[in-house]
Structure formats: structure tokens, C-alpha cells
Motif scaffolding. Structure first.
Motif, PDB file in Angstrom:
ATOM      1  N   UNK A   1       0.838  -1.197   0.000  1.00 28.75           N
ATOM      2  CA  UNK A   1       0.000   0.000   0.000  1.00 28.75           C
ATOM      3  C   UNK A   1       0.872   1.245   0.000  1.00 28.75           C
ATOM      4  N   UNK A   2       0.643   2.114  -0.992  1.00 24.34           N
ATOM      5  CA  UNK A   2       1.398   3.359  -1.100  1.00 24.34           C
ATOM      6  C   UNK A   2       0.763   4.481  -0.295  1.00 24.34           C
ATOM      7  N   UNK A   3      -0.547   4.484  -0.173  1.00 25.99           N
ATOM      8  CA  UNK A   3      -1.244   5.539   0.547  1.00 25.99           C
ATOM      9  C   UNK A   3      -2.735   5.313   0.507  1.00 25.99           C
ATOM     10  N   UNK A   4      -3.469   6.070   1.334  1.00 27.51           N
ATOM     11  CA  UNK A   4      -4.911   5.893   1.499  1.00 27.51           C
ATOM     12  C   UNK A   4      -5.622   7.238   1.453  1.00 27.51           C
ATOM     13  N   UNK A   5      -6.852   7.213   0.913  1.00 27.19           N
ATOM     14  CA  UNK A   5      -7.731   8.375   0.949  1.00 27.19           C
ATOM     15  C   UNK A   5      -9.106   7.911   1.431  1.00 27.19           C
ATOM     16  N   UNK A   6      -9.582   8.494   2.518  1.00 26.61           N
ATOM     17  CA  UNK A   6     -10.942   8.246   3.007  1.00 26.61           C
ATOM     18  C   UNK A   6     -11.844   9.337   2.450  1.00 26.61           C
ATOM     19  N   UNK A   7     -12.735   8.977   1.545  1.00 29.27           N
ATOM     20  CA  UNK A   7     -13.589   9.939   0.855  1.00 29.27           C
ATOM     21  C   UNK A   7     -14.930  10.003   1.577  1.00 29.27           C
ATOM     22  N   UNK A   8     -15.034  10.928   2.530  1.00 25.50           N
ATOM     23  CA  UNK A   8     -16.183  10.961   3.430  1.00 25.50           C
ATOM     24  C   UNK A   8     -16.452   9.545   3.939  1.00 25.50           C
ATOM     25  N   UNK A   9     -15.366   8.914   4.401  1.00 25.01           N
ATOM     26  CA  UNK A   9     -15.413   7.505   4.761  1.00 25.01           C
ATOM     27  C   UNK A   9     -16.155   7.234   6.051  1.00 25.01           C
ATOM     28  N   UNK A  10     -16.668   6.021   6.160  1.00 26.61           N
ATOM     29  CA  UNK A  10     -17.395   5.575   7.349  1.00 26.61           C
ATOM     30  C   UNK A  10     -16.412   5.097   8.407  1.00 26.61           C
ATOM     31  N   UNK A  11     -16.521   5.646   9.582  1.00 21.11           N
ATOM     32  CA  UNK A  11     -15.696   5.210  10.714  1.00 21.11           C
ATOM     33  C   UNK A  11     -16.246   3.886  11.243  1.00 21.11           C
ATOM     34  N   UNK A  12     -15.375   2.951  11.641  1.00 21.55           N
ATOM     35  CA  UNK A  12     -15.878   1.681  12.178  1.00 21.55           C
ATOM     36  C   UNK A  12     -16.825   1.844  13.364  1.00 21.55           C
ATOM     37  N   UNK A  13     -16.646   2.932  14.152  1.00 20.42           N
ATOM     38  CA  UNK A  13     -17.491   3.152  15.328  1.00 20.42           C
ATOM     39  C   UNK A  13     -18.770   3.926  15.008  1.00 20.42           C
ATOM     40  N   UNK A  14     -19.068   4.106  13.743  1.00 22.08           N
ATOM     41  CA  UNK A  14     -20.179   4.986  13.374  1.00 22.08           C
ATOM     42  C   UNK A  14     -21.483   4.611  14.069  1.00 22.08           C
ATOM     43  N   UNK A  15     -21.871   3.356  14.007  1.00 23.75           N
ATOM     44  CA  UNK A  15     -23.177   2.980  14.563  1.00 23.75           C
ATOM     45  C   UNK A  15     -23.143   2.919  16.085  1.00 23.75           C
ATOM     46  N   UNK A  16     -21.989   2.628  16.654  1.00 24.38           N
ATOM     47  CA  UNK A  16     -21.873   2.613  18.119  1.00 24.38           C
ATOM     48  C   UNK A  16     -22.026   4.013  18.698  1.00 24.38           C
ATOM     49  N   UNK A  17     -21.672   5.031  17.919  1.00 24.97           N
ATOM     50  CA  UNK A  17     -21.715   6.413  18.416  1.00 24.97           C
ATOM     51  C   UNK A  17     -22.821   7.236  17.760  1.00 24.97           C
ATOM     52  N   UNK A  18     -23.661   6.594  16.945  1.00 20.18           N
ATOM     53  CA  UNK A  18     -24.714   7.329  16.256  1.00 20.18           C
ATOM     54  C   UNK A  18     -25.782   7.793  17.244  1.00 20.18           C
ATOM     55  N   UNK A  19     -26.326   9.004  17.051  1.00 22.73           N
ATOM     56  CA  UNK A  19     -27.316   9.528  18.013  1.00 22.73           C
ATOM     57  C   UNK A  19     -28.568   8.674  18.149  1.00 22.73           C
ATOM     58  N   UNK A  20     -28.985   8.022  17.053  1.00 19.98           N
ATOM     59  CA  UNK A  20     -30.196   7.181  17.100  1.00 19.98           C
ATOM     60  C   UNK A  20     -29.814   5.748  17.447  1.00 19.98           C
ATOM     61  N   UNK A  21     -30.306   5.207  18.560  1.00 24.39           N
ATOM     62  CA  UNK A  21     -29.959   3.830  18.927  1.00 24.39           C
ATOM     63  C   UNK A  21     -30.402   2.830  17.863  1.00 24.39           C
ATOM     64  N   UNK A  22     -29.583   1.813  17.642  1.00 27.85           N
ATOM     65  CA  UNK A  22     -29.897   0.716  16.717  1.00 27.85           C
ATOM     66  C   UNK A  22     -30.168   1.193  15.296  1.00 27.85           C
ATOM     67  N   UNK A  23     -29.562   2.307  14.906  1.00 32.02           N
ATOM     68  CA  UNK A  23     -29.792   2.832  13.557  1.00 32.02           C
ATOM     69  C   UNK A  23     -29.330   1.850  12.496  1.00 32.02           C
ATOM     70  N   UNK A  24     -28.269   1.095  12.766  1.00 28.62           N
ATOM     71  CA  UNK A  24     -27.781   0.141  11.777  1.00 28.62           C
ATOM     72  C   UNK A  24     -28.780  -0.990  11.568  1.00 28.62           C
ATOM     73  N   UNK A  25     -29.409  -1.440  12.652  1.00 27.59           N
ATOM     74  CA  UNK A  25     -30.408  -2.503  12.517  1.00 27.59           C
ATOM     75  C   UNK A  25     -31.645  -2.005  11.777  1.00 27.59           C
ATOM     76  N   UNK A  26     -32.019  -0.776  12.048  1.00 25.95           N
ATOM     77  CA  UNK A  26     -33.161  -0.187  11.343  1.00 25.95           C
ATOM     78  C   UNK A  26     -32.863  -0.082   9.851  1.00 25.95           C
ATOM     79  N   UNK A  27     -31.643   0.372   9.523  1.00 24.69           N
ATOM     80  CA  UNK A  27     -31.260   0.501   8.122  1.00 24.69           C
ATOM     81  C   UNK A  27     -31.187  -0.860   7.440  1.00 24.69           C
ATOM     82  N   UNK A  28     -30.660  -1.867   8.141  1.00 17.45           N
ATOM     83  CA  UNK A  28     -30.582  -3.203   7.558  1.00 17.45           C
ATOM     84  C   UNK A  28     -31.973  -3.766   7.273  1.00 17.45           C
ATOM     85  N   UNK A  29     -32.914  -3.555   8.219  1.00 17.77           N
ATOM     86  CA  UNK A  29     -34.289  -4.012   7.999  1.00 17.77           C
ATOM     87  C   UNK A  29     -34.911  -3.293   6.816  1.00 17.77           C
TER      88      UNK A  29
END
Length: 285
Positions: free
Chosen positions: A99-127
Motif C-alpha cells: 500500500x502506497x497511501x490511502x484516501x478516506x472519501x467521506x469515509x465511514x468510521x468503524x465506530x459509526x453505529x456505536x456512536x450514532x445519536x439514534x440507537x440501533x440505527x444500523x439494525x433499522x437501516x438493515x431491515x
């Protein structure tokens, strides 16, 4: 695949249920001087379904397998948009020497759903995605254009392709599967090595309709453990416009150029003056 063979190969990874077609993410501009490739992740676009779970390590391994099968050796300068940042970050963890280098283009942080203001937002989106996949089986999505925001500004053929792919039932199902694999992706990246001196550019946007404060904090955290990183916020850009809007995609292309070829040797190059003038928050971190 397009562009010359000299220097690192630019690898573009799309958002959760999306695919990339030139000139998205500045690929057309980059292809004049660099080799640029993008893949349709398993189950998306023209690719066949892949095994579950669909988490970052699986996606990174599949990407490397595809690159090797196509005869494209490293070095790679990888750019991931939205969810695409997770497999890109996993790729850097698993295959760091290539790997020569990386660019995160408005990238998703791994902790996004754990820290999202709406609880269980990832489960709601998956459903919601599973429901959308069911509706797509009856052809109801053909009348809609769910790809409009990410395809606006692309040539007509690419717009039509993205619209057709988005209407496929499997697209929504794969999105739900990737969301289900998010906790494993989070664990993998959290346990990984710091990026250290590997060149990194984190791009964000000012126009964020939901969770702007949380997303801003998460993207600031992406540079933790990276000693050769720059974080920049593109004024007037949206999450989607970084993909297809020519002006905003040019910022992405410039960020990719700034990390390509450095391979941990020199500080990340500043963006070109005309593009830097369009940015705010251009502090070296």
C-alpha cells in the motif's frame, strides 16, 4: 481499468450498495497519468454473490484476489468512499507492504453505529434494506431512481447503469449483509496496527443532513495513530457529490495524487492551490 502503468495503481472502492464507473471519484482525470481500477464488490454491479459474512476482511481479501487475477501487482493507492473505507482500511491492515497511501472519501468510521445519536440505527437501516430488496423482486424500484444523488453529473450511460443496478433485489440484500458484518469489521480495524507514516488523506463535507456533528468527530478520529495524515473538509460538498460532481471529484483526484508514490517516505503533499482554495479545515494533523 484505465490509464498508464507507471507508478502506484489507484484502486477505488465504492459505497455500501454502489459501484463506481469512470469518471466517478475523479477517475477520468487520474487516468491520464495513472492506472486506475475499480471493482464491483461481490453481489453488486456485474459481480456474482460472495460468501457471508460480508465484513471488511472478506472484502479486502476478495479485492486483492481480483487485483492479482487481473495481473495488477502493488503498490496501490486506495481510496474508499463511504462504507468503501472499511475494506480499504482492512486492506491496509492485511497487505501493508503493498500500500502506497490511502484516501478516506467521506469515509465511514468503524465506530459509526456505536456512536450514532439514534440507537440501533444500523439494525433499522438493515431491515429497511431487506424490505427494499423484497420490493425490488416485484419490480417496484424500476420506477424510482435510488442512485440519483450519487450519479448526478456522470455521463448518461453511467447514470443508466447505476440506476439499473440499484433496482436489482440483490443490491439491497448485499447492503443488509454488509451492515450485518459491520461489528466484525469494527473489531478487525480496532485491533489493527496504527497507520503510522503511511500517507493518509481524510476528506469530509460541509453539507451533511444527518448526524453532522457525530460524523465530524468520527472523521477527526480517523487520523489517530497516523503520523503522515491530512484532514480536509470540502466546502459545499455533499456525501454524494464527492463521487460525481466534477469540481468536488477533482478534490478527490488531487488527494489521491498527494498520497500516490510517497509510500511512507515524505509528508503528504498539499493540495494544488486552486483546489485548496475550495477547502476549509486544511490543517495538517
Amino acid at each position: 481499468m484505465s490509464g498508464p502503468d507507471a507508478g502506484p495503481t489507484v484502486v477505488l472502492d465504492a459505497g455500501m450498495g454502489s459501484v463506481l464507473r469512470e469518471p466517478a471519484l475523479g477517475a477520468g482525470e487520474l487516468a491520464a497519468t495513472m492506472r486506475v481500477v475499480s471493482d464491483d464488490r461481490a453481489g453488486l454491479g456485474w459481480s456474482e454473490r460472495g460468501p457471508c459474512p460480508r465484513y471488511a476482511a472478506t472484502l479486502a481479501v476478495e479485492l486483492r484476489t481480483a487485483l492479482r487475477a487481473a495481473g495488477i501487482p502493488g503498490l496501490y493507492a486506495l481510496a474508499g468512499h463511504s462504507f468503501g473505507w472499511l475494506p480499504v482500511r482492512a486492506f491496509a491492515e492485511l497487505y501493508r507492504p503493498g500500500v502506497a497511501g490511502l484516501v478516506a472519501v467521506d469515509g465511514s468510521h468503524p465506530d459509526q453505529w456505536a456512536r450514532w445519536p439514534t440507537p440501533n440505527a444500523d439494525r433499522i437501516l438493515a431491515a429497511s434494506n431487506r424490505l427494499t430488496g423484497l420490493l425490488a423482486r416485484f419490480g417496484l424500484l424500476r420506477a424510482l431512481d435510488l442512485s440519483a444523488r450519487v450519479s448526478a453529473g456522470l455521463p448518461a450511460q453511467q447514470v443508466d447503469e447505476l440506476r439499473a443496478m440499484t433496482a436489482l433485489p440483490r443490491t439491497s440484500i448485499v447492503e443488509a449483509e454488509q451492515l450485518a458484518g459491520w461489528p466484525a469489521s469494527r473489531a478487525l480495524i480496532a485491533a489493527g496496527r496504527p497507520l503510522g507514516n503511511l500517507p493518509l488523506v481524510v476528506l469530509g463535507v460541509t453539507e451533511q443532513p444527518f448526524g453532522a456533528a457525530t460524523l465530524n468527530e468520527l472523521q477527526a478520529d480517523m487520523t489517530t495513530g497516523a503520523t503522515n495524515a491530512v484532514r480536509r473538509v470540502v466546502t459545499g460538498a455533499t456525501h454524494e457529490s464527492l463521487v460525481a460532481d466534477r469540481q468536488h471529484a477533482a478534490v478527490v483526484a488531487d488527494a489521491i495524487r498527494s498520497v500516490a508514490g510517497l509510500h511512507g517516505r515524505d509528508p503528504v503533499k498539499p493540495l494544488s492551490a486552486p483546489l485548496a482554495a475550495k477547502l476549509q479545515g486544511a490543517d495538517n494533523l
